[in-house]
Motif scaffolding. Structure first.
Motif, short mmCIF file in Angstrom:
data_model
loop_
_atom_site.label_atom_id
_atom_site.label_comp_id
_atom_site.label_asym_id
_atom_site.label_seq_id
_atom_site.Cartn_x
_atom_site.Cartn_y
_atom_site.Cartn_z
N ASP A 11 24.43 24.17 66.67
CA ASP A 11 24.27 22.77 66.25
C ASP A 11 24.87 22.65 64.83
O ASP A 11 25.05 23.66 64.13
CB ASP A 11 22.77 22.43 66.25
N CYS A 59 28.12 22.88 68.88
CA CYS A 59 27.41 22.13 69.93
C CYS A 59 26.64 20.99 69.25
O CYS A 59 25.54 21.20 68.73
CB CYS A 59 26.47 23.07 70.68
N ALA A 83 27.13 15.24 72.32
CA ALA A 83 26.00 15.72 73.13
C ALA A 83 26.42 16.12 74.54
O ALA A 83 25.72 15.84 75.51
CB ALA A 83 24.90 14.66 73.17
N GLY A 84 27.57 16.77 74.64
CA GLY A 84 28.03 17.28 75.92
C GLY A 84 28.97 16.38 76.69
O GLY A 84 29.49 16.76 77.73
N LYS A 198 23.65 18.52 75.91
CA LYS A 198 24.20 19.76 75.41
C LYS A 198 24.18 20.84 76.49
O LYS A 198 25.07 21.69 76.56
CB LYS A 198 23.44 20.22 74.17
N ASP A 225 18.20 19.66 70.68
CA ASP A 225 18.66 21.02 70.95
C ASP A 225 17.86 21.71 72.05
O ASP A 225 18.17 22.84 72.44
CB ASP A 225 18.61 21.87 69.67
N LEU A 228 20.14 22.56 74.76
CA LEU A 228 20.93 23.73 74.36
C LEU A 228 20.14 24.99 74.68
O LEU A 228 20.66 25.94 75.29
CB LEU A 228 21.24 23.64 72.86
#
Length: 271
Positions: A11, A59, A83-84, A198, A225, A228
């Motif tokens: 992050d 990320c 965020a992905g 993520k 996160d 993640l």
């Protein structure tokens, strides 16, 4: 796992670096709106990670254009951004999932009823809609459709809006099925496609790497996160991370102000 290499996901805000959002105006003008820049110790640790044959990826929820140039120049193997929603590895685009225009129009109808504005995030630009989130932005677009036309790619990936307006959007069952909302600082929230997380971004990276990914690690500090952490083998929470993230962590390192990334990488023998 277990091929002797590692792939590490970091992050940015609160992990690689930190800038107090309330003091954004104190930054040099060219840096305003950009992510924090890591200090020399963190830069050195990421470089050392690569020198030992490991891979590293950013990320973040930020768009590519919102990442500090110092981070862009570091030896990262790729970037999980928005965020992905947008994922790259070298010159390859692994994932590109913007919000459909008709869904943005539906969000805009709710915002109009609320008398609210927003910010529309693309890959490189943020376009203000109806004076933005604070009602003070100059030269803003009158609608989501107009803002979308101002995006160079004609695509948008996230909507930043006051939290009260985000709550109204998510109260619509149809929109709630398609979108997810996350709280930000200063009374704002962000909306994005529910399928963009993520976790989804990391999954795209790991699919591309295959067995070469080795053991996977994730460093983070905030609730966003948690996805993640759901996709990596080893979860590392920063020392000042939220309690929910610490509860899921395999290891809690120092805070961002204590160069927790450096001590965390050293703890696992990655540098």
């Amino acid at each position: 796992m277990g091929n002797g290499t590692a792939t590490v996901f970091f992050d940015i805000d609160g992990t690689l670096g930190w800038v107090d959002p309330a003091r954004e105006d104190e930054r040099p003008r060219w840096e305003q709106g950009l992510s924090p820049a890591p200090n020399d110790h963190v830069v050195g640790a990421v470089c050392a990670l690569g020198h030992k044959g490991n891979r590293s990826f950013v990320c973040t929820g930020r768009p590519p254009g919102g990442i500090h140039p110092m981070i862009s120049c570091m030896p990262f193997s790729g970037f999980v951004t928005l965020a992905g929603a947008y994922v790259t590895m070298g010159s390859r685009v692994l994932r590109n999932e913007p919000i459909p225009a008709e869904l943005l129009d539906a969000v805009d109808r709710v915002l109009r009823k609320q008398g609210r504005g927003a910010r529309l995030e693309g890959l490189q630009k943020v376009i203000e809609v109806r004076d933005g989130t604070d009602g003070r932005a100059a030269r803003s677009a009158a609608s989501m459709d107009e803002a979308l036309r101002q995006q160079p790619s004609g695509r948008a990936y996230k909507v930043i809006l006051p939290t009260a307006a985000a709550d109204a959007v998510m109260a619509d069952p149809g929109l709630a099925r398609e979108l997810s909302a996350s709280a930000l600082e200063l009374g704002n929230s962000e909306l994005g496609l529910a399928s963009n997380t993520k976790k989804a971004g990391i999954r795209a990276v790991l699919s591309a790497l295959g067995p070469d990914a080795g053991t996977t690690y994730g460093f983070g500090d905030a609730e966003n996160d948690l996805p993640l952490f759901a996709e990596v083998d080893v979860r590392v929470a920063m020392g000042d991370a939220v309690d929910a993230l610490k509860a899921r962590a395999d290891y809690v390192t120092g805070s961002v102000h204590e160069d927790g990334v450096v001590s965390g990488l050293a703890h696992f023998g990655l540098i």
